[in-house]
Design a protein around this motif. Sequence first.
Motif, mmCIF file in Angstrom:
data_model
loop_
_atom_site.group_PDB
_atom_site.id
_atom_site.type_symbol
_atom_site.label_atom_id
_atom_site.label_comp_id
_atom_site.label_asym_id
_atom_site.label_seq_id
_atom_site.Cartn_x
_atom_site.Cartn_y
_atom_site.Cartn_z
ATOM 1 N N LEU A 240 0.831 -1.196 0.000
ATOM 2 C CA LEU A 240 0.000 0.000 0.000
ATOM 3 C C LEU A 240 0.869 1.250 0.000
ATOM 4 C CD1 LEU A 240 -2.640 -1.031 2.704
ATOM 5 C CD2 LEU A 240 -2.844 -1.214 0.223
ATOM 6 N N THR A 241 0.429 2.252 -0.735
ATOM 7 C CA THR A 241 1.066 3.561 -0.682
ATOM 8 C C THR A 241 0.411 4.387 0.420
ATOM 9 O OG1 THR A 241 -0.471 4.529 -2.283
ATOM 10 C CG2 THR A 241 1.504 3.440 -3.154
ATOM 11 N N TRP A 242 1.043 5.529 0.742
ATOM 12 C CA TRP A 242 0.468 6.381 1.779
ATOM 13 C C TRP A 242 -0.879 6.944 1.331
ATOM 14 C CZ3 TRP A 242 -0.845 7.581 6.212
ATOM 15 C CH2 TRP A 242 -1.301 8.851 6.563
ATOM 16 N N ALA A 243 -1.037 7.237 0.048
ATOM 17 C CA ALA A 243 -2.323 7.751 -0.431
ATOM 18 C C ALA A 243 -3.435 6.733 -0.197
ATOM 19 C CB ALA A 243 -2.221 8.108 -1.910
ATOM 20 N N GLN A 244 -3.150 5.448 -0.422
ATOM 21 C CA GLN A 244 -4.158 4.413 -0.191
ATOM 22 C C GLN A 244 -4.465 4.262 1.293
ATOM 23 O OE1 GLN A 244 -1.917 1.342 -2.268
ATOM 24 N NE2 GLN A 244 -3.473 1.253 -3.875
ATOM 25 N N VAL A 245 -3.428 4.253 2.117
ATOM 26 C CA VAL A 245 -3.637 4.128 3.562
ATOM 27 C C VAL A 245 -4.410 5.332 4.092
ATOM 28 C CG1 VAL A 245 -2.449 4.087 5.787
ATOM 29 C CG2 VAL A 245 -1.637 2.652 3.915
ATOM 30 N N LYS A 246 -4.084 6.503 3.605
ATOM 31 C CA LYS A 246 -4.757 7.723 4.048
ATOM 32 C C LYS A 246 -6.248 7.682 3.711
ATOM 33 C CE LYS A 246 -4.549 12.727 3.279
ATOM 34 N NZ LYS A 246 -3.803 13.806 2.594
ATOM 35 N N ALA A 247 -6.572 7.247 2.495
ATOM 36 C CA ALA A 247 -7.978 7.173 2.096
ATOM 37 C C ALA A 247 -8.740 6.158 2.943
ATOM 38 C CB ALA A 247 -8.075 6.815 0.613
ATOM 39 N N ARG A 248 -8.123 5.015 3.215
ATOM 40 C CA ARG A 248 -8.809 3.998 4.019
ATOM 41 C C ARG A 248 -8.953 4.438 5.469
ATOM 42 N NH1 ARG A 248 -6.341 -1.790 1.805
ATOM 43 N NH2 ARG A 248 -6.603 -1.336 -0.427
ATOM 44 N N ALA A 249 -7.928 5.079 6.013
ATOM 45 C CA ALA A 249 -8.013 5.542 7.397
ATOM 46 C C ALA A 249 -9.065 6.629 7.552
ATOM 47 C CB ALA A 249 -6.648 6.059 7.859
ATOM 48 N N ALA A 250 -9.194 7.501 6.544
ATOM 49 C CA ALA A 250 -10.196 8.563 6.619
ATOM 50 C C ALA A 250 -11.613 8.015 6.613
ATOM 51 C CB ALA A 250 -10.009 9.536 5.448
ATOM 52 N N ILE B 101 -7.013 0.901 9.427
ATOM 53 C CA ILE B 101 -7.587 0.850 8.077
ATOM 54 C C ILE B 101 -8.548 -0.326 7.921
ATOM 55 C CG2 ILE B 101 -5.554 1.970 7.099
ATOM 56 C CD1 ILE B 101 -4.689 -0.735 6.001
ATOM 57 N N ALA B 102 -8.868 -0.994 9.034
ATOM 58 C CA ALA B 102 -9.815 -2.118 9.023
ATOM 59 C C ALA B 102 -9.381 -3.194 8.031
ATOM 60 C CB ALA B 102 -11.229 -1.633 8.706
ATOM 61 N N ALA B 103 -8.124 -3.615 8.127
ATOM 62 C CA ALA B 103 -7.597 -4.643 7.226
ATOM 63 C C ALA B 103 -8.112 -6.013 7.647
ATOM 64 C CB ALA B 103 -6.074 -4.626 7.238
ATOM 65 N N ALA B 104 -8.477 -6.827 6.668
ATOM 66 C CA ALA B 104 -8.972 -8.169 6.968
ATOM 67 C C ALA B 104 -7.859 -9.067 7.491
ATOM 68 C CB ALA B 104 -9.607 -8.779 5.714
ATOM 69 N N ASP B 105 -6.651 -8.916 6.955
ATOM 70 C CA ASP B 105 -5.508 -9.731 7.369
ATOM 71 C C ASP B 105 -4.315 -8.808 7.616
ATOM 72 O OD1 ASP B 105 -3.689 -11.689 7.905
ATOM 73 O OD2 ASP B 105 -3.485 -12.387 5.831
ATOM 74 N N PRO B 106 -4.157 -8.289 8.829
ATOM 75 C CA PRO B 106 -3.049 -7.356 9.091
ATOM 76 C C PRO B 106 -1.675 -7.959 8.841
ATOM 77 C CG PRO B 106 -4.678 -7.266 10.858
ATOM 78 C CD PRO B 106 -5.039 -8.436 9.996
ATOM 79 N N SER B 107 -1.535 -9.281 8.993
ATOM 80 C CA SER B 107 -0.220 -9.890 8.823
ATOM 81 C C SER B 107 0.285 -9.811 7.386
ATOM 82 C CB SER B 107 -0.264 -11.354 9.266
ATOM 83 O OG SER B 107 -1.170 -12.095 8.461
ATOM 84 N N SER B 108 -0.593 -9.525 6.434
ATOM 85 C CA SER B 108 -0.173 -9.417 5.038
ATOM 86 C C SER B 108 0.094 -7.978 4.614
ATOM 87 C CB SER B 108 -1.246 -10.020 4.120
ATOM 88 O OG SER B 108 -2.440 -9.254 4.181
ATOM 89 N N LEU B 109 -0.041 -7.041 5.538
ATOM 90 C CA LEU B 109 0.134 -5.632 5.181
ATOM 91 C C LEU B 109 1.598 -5.323 4.895
ATOM 92 C CD1 LEU B 109 -2.182 -3.701 7.671
ATOM 93 C CD2 LEU B 109 -2.489 -4.003 5.216
ATOM 94 N N ARG B 110 1.831 -4.605 3.811
ATOM 95 C CA ARG B 110 3.136 -4.048 3.489
ATOM 96 C C ARG B 110 2.910 -2.647 2.950
ATOM 97 N NH1 ARG B 110 6.498 -5.534 -0.076
ATOM 98 N NH2 ARG B 110 8.330 -5.184 1.219
ATOM 99 N N ALA C 46 0.073 19.792 13.846
ATOM 100 C CA ALA C 46 0.083 21.053 14.584
ATOM 101 C C ALA C 46 -0.388 22.211 13.712
ATOM 102 C CB ALA C 46 1.484 21.332 15.118
ATOM 103 N N LEU C 47 -0.154 22.123 12.404
ATOM 104 C CA LEU C 47 -0.588 23.174 11.486
ATOM 105 C C LEU C 47 -2.036 22.999 11.039
ATOM 106 C CD1 LEU C 47 2.576 23.443 9.196
ATOM 107 C CD2 LEU C 47 1.855 25.035 10.980
ATOM 108 N N GLY C 48 -2.660 21.888 11.421
ATOM 109 C CA GLY C 48 -4.024 21.634 10.971
ATOM 110 C C GLY C 48 -4.097 21.121 9.554
ATOM 111 N N GLU C 49 -3.011 20.511 9.073
ATOM 112 C CA GLU C 49 -2.962 19.978 7.716
ATOM 113 C C GLU C 49 -2.976 18.458 7.761
ATOM 114 O OE1 GLU C 49 0.662 21.473 6.208
ATOM 115 O OE2 GLU C 49 -0.037 23.541 5.981
ATOM 116 N N GLU C 50 -3.447 17.859 6.685
ATOM 117 C CA GLU C 50 -3.395 16.408 6.572
ATOM 118 C C GLU C 50 -1.977 15.985 6.214
ATOM 119 O OE1 GLU C 50 -6.253 15.096 3.774
ATOM 120 O OE2 GLU C 50 -7.984 15.713 4.965
ATOM 121 N N PRO C 51 -1.455 14.951 6.862
ATOM 122 C CA PRO C 51 -0.077 14.521 6.565
ATOM 123 C C PRO C 51 0.038 13.925 5.167
ATOM 124 C CG PRO C 51 -1.154 12.978 8.059
ATOM 125 C CD PRO C 51 -2.082 14.141 7.907
#
Length: 455
Positions: free
Chosen positions: A55-65, A236-245, A450-455
Amino acid sequence: MRGRATTATDTTVTRGTRGTEMTTGRPHRGRRAMFAALAAALTLVPASWAHGETLTWAQVKARAAARSPTAVEAKQGARAARAEAAGAGRWPRTNPVLTGGVNLGAPFGHPEDRAFSVGIEQELDVFGVAGTAARASQQKVAVAELEGAVLKLDGLAEAAEAYIELERAQRVLAVWTELDRGFERIAAGTAAASRAGERSDLDAILASAESAGATTELAGARAELARAQARLGVLIAAADPSSLRVAEEPVRPPDARGRDVLVAAALRRRPEVGLWRARLGEAEARRAFAARAALPEPTLGLGVEMEREGTDAAPASPDGASGARHERTQLQITLSVPLPFFDRNQAERARALADASSAGEQGAIAARQISAAVTRAKAAVDASWTALARWQAIAPRLDEAQAMVEKGYAAGQVDLFDTLASAERVARARVQILEARAAYLKARAALSRALGEEP
């Protein structure tokens, strides 16, 4: 298993051959095998355990949001506030009341007296209480939405930290995996050489101890990877966290803006500033509603009464009639007004006033906290960037150190255990580079929060 067999075969030599090796300077076949294992140990190669989706950060960010616990909490709060506001401000605020009664006359009146009444009553909103309630509910919705914005930023900041931790854990595991493999092959080769009489039993024992130390480091790295995967999997509500990369994100230089500019930007962007203003407005709206609700609201009633009266028989009636009945129907209009002598919503008005005062004070405190958070985060970014730059300057020298160790060991100028110690130092230096990189990325994520911005 193939590497171990080759090492064991290559290290079986005669004493005469050992003397030739030192004289000619050519590496012995057993030394060449351990040399190849050491080169593999010092080379950072992706580990073979890797599997699953990267997963890229953009994908993780979308799922976490959308799926993180804080995101779900924010949605629930806003949904509840909107549902409550949907019913507020509606008139009539109370249901109409149907009234009715029967007067039988007996036992105190005439037994044939009858009276029936039916009507309806409705409380009137003459002071605009419904409109005040609607404004208070809309303020609650605004507060819930801003609270959701705060929770969203908190959730994304936590997801960014979990992402960085997982990326670091992956690369640290790769370092210790390759070092453990190399040390294991070297320990096997040393044991075979000991059995052939080329090395002492002490060398074999110490080589096995070094290999066990690398295995211990590898076990710790695997545990860290599992913790990082589990943490990100929850967010990110992953079904199988052990496979996350996760993919490696580029390192960008720090923000060049000064501290005062960053603080001013944070005070404009941070939702906490607007949140305390909204809470102040919501408390004032509740206080206005409590004051309006304390005013007496009249109740208007409209009904019909039917009355029938019976009379006693007249003794001197010429026609012998026993008496007469009188019936009448009349319209009733009633108006009742409560007297606000005792209940004037004193508690609710005092509570709303206290909440408004607290919101104003907390708003001023929040501004100071934001300034301190930006200052602290900016200092952490600058310090971690300096440390990372130092490590990045050293990183190419690690390759030189690796080449020097390989050359010295191949030429017989460096002892086996000095070589192993040097290999471990190189591996630990690579791990420290990864730690410095993770620290800088975390500091950048904290500054974005701290700036109120999304990482």
